[in-house]
Design a protein around this motif. Structure first.
Motif, mmCIF file in Angstrom:
data_model
loop_
_atom_site.group_PDB
_atom_site.id
_atom_site.type_symbol
_atom_site.label_atom_id
_atom_site.label_comp_id
_atom_site.label_asym_id
_atom_site.label_seq_id
_atom_site.Cartn_x
_atom_site.Cartn_y
_atom_site.Cartn_z
ATOM 1 N N ALA A 41 0.820 -1.227 0.000
ATOM 2 C CA ALA A 41 0.000 0.000 0.000
ATOM 3 C C ALA A 41 0.844 1.264 0.000
ATOM 4 O O ALA A 41 0.410 2.299 -0.520
ATOM 5 N N VAL A 42 2.052 1.191 0.558
ATOM 6 C CA VAL A 42 2.915 2.382 0.617
ATOM 7 C C VAL A 42 4.192 2.199 -0.203
ATOM 8 O O VAL A 42 5.152 2.952 -0.056
ATOM 9 N N SER A 43 4.185 1.200 -1.076
ATOM 10 C CA SER A 43 5.327 0.896 -1.952
ATOM 11 C C SER A 43 6.577 0.475 -1.189
ATOM 12 O O SER A 43 7.681 0.526 -1.727
ATOM 13 N N ALA A 44 6.421 0.053 0.052
ATOM 14 C CA ALA A 44 7.559 -0.490 0.800
ATOM 15 C C ALA A 44 7.921 -1.869 0.277
ATOM 16 O O ALA A 44 9.028 -2.350 0.514
ATOM 17 N N ASP A 45 7.016 -2.491 -0.467
ATOM 18 C CA ASP A 45 7.324 -3.796 -1.049
ATOM 19 C C ASP A 45 8.472 -3.702 -2.045
ATOM 20 O O ASP A 45 9.224 -4.649 -2.224
ATOM 21 N N THR A 46 8.652 -2.542 -2.670
ATOM 22 C CA THR A 46 9.777 -2.373 -3.594
ATOM 23 C C THR A 46 11.101 -2.383 -2.843
ATOM 24 O O THR A 46 12.110 -2.842 -3.365
ATOM 25 N N SER A 75 8.278 2.322 8.009
ATOM 26 C CA SER A 75 7.511 2.905 9.105
ATOM 27 C C SER A 75 6.093 3.271 8.668
ATOM 28 O O SER A 75 5.131 3.090 9.414
ATOM 29 N N PHE A 76 5.946 3.787 7.435
ATOM 30 C CA PHE A 76 4.610 4.082 6.911
ATOM 31 C C PHE A 76 3.796 2.798 6.772
ATOM 32 O O PHE A 76 2.600 2.785 7.076
ATOM 33 N N ALA A 77 4.415 1.726 6.327
ATOM 34 C CA ALA A 77 3.712 0.445 6.218
ATOM 35 C C ALA A 77 3.220 -0.004 7.586
ATOM 36 O O ALA A 77 2.100 -0.496 7.734
ATOM 37 N N ILE A 104 3.426 8.992 -1.022
ATOM 38 C CA ILE A 104 2.962 8.933 0.367
ATOM 39 C C ILE A 104 1.811 9.911 0.582
ATOM 40 O O ILE A 104 0.812 9.598 1.227
ATOM 41 N N LEU A 105 1.918 11.113 0.020
ATOM 42 C CA LEU A 105 0.839 12.091 0.166
ATOM 43 C C LEU A 105 -0.442 11.598 -0.489
ATOM 44 O O LEU A 105 -1.539 11.808 0.038
#
Length: 146
Positions: A41-46, A75-77, A104-105
């Motif tokens: 959801a926050v592109s932390a998977d990349t 941290s956002f995830a 993120i925004l």
């Protein structure tokens, strides 16, 4: 089940070396799939995809093997997984490049659309504030309250 009502995300994020647990810390009873969905959801998977062992990678003590921006995304995830009613961001986008900050925004805009979530954002980047804020309060002598 305990509900998280407030999630704080500051400029200095803490990432431990416990692999997937870095995200699961947002909600300890989350399944592996829920952790992966929050990361996506926050592109932390990349970030995770580029790690040697994916979600099982050792990211070093305090996340030393990650950049500041990568720590921010993890941290956002964590915060998305917690699903708080109030999300407090203190210069939280400052470590991100412009593309990641914009992403993120956009996520925050989606987050507050359902009206059960609120975001309190402090930032020296006024375009961040203008992009998602209903109300802006300047806490500086040269500005007036808006």
């Amino acid at each position: 089940m305990v509900t998280c009502h407030l999630q704080y995300h500051g400029i200095h994020t803490y990432v431990c070396d416990f692999r997937m647990e870095n995200i699961r810390y947002g909600r300890l009873d989350a399944t592996d799939e829920e952790v992966k969905q929050a990361a996506k959801a926050v592109s932390a998977d990349t970030v995770v995809e580029h790690l040697e062992n994916g979600y099982d990678s050792d990211v070093g003590e305090g996340g030393d093997k990650l950049s500041t921006g990568e720590k921010q995304l993890i941290s956002f995830a964590r915060a998305v997984l917690a699903d708080p009613a109030i999300f407090v961001l203190d210069e939280a986008t400052s470590g991100l490049d412009p593309a990641a900050r914009s992403e993120i925004l956009d996520i925050l805009l989606d987050f507050i659309q359902d009206e059960r979530h609120s975001v309190l954002l402090s930032s020296h980047i006024t375009t961040d504030l203008e992009q998602i804020a209903d109300t802006i309060a300047y806490l500086h002598p040269q500005y007036k309250w808006i």
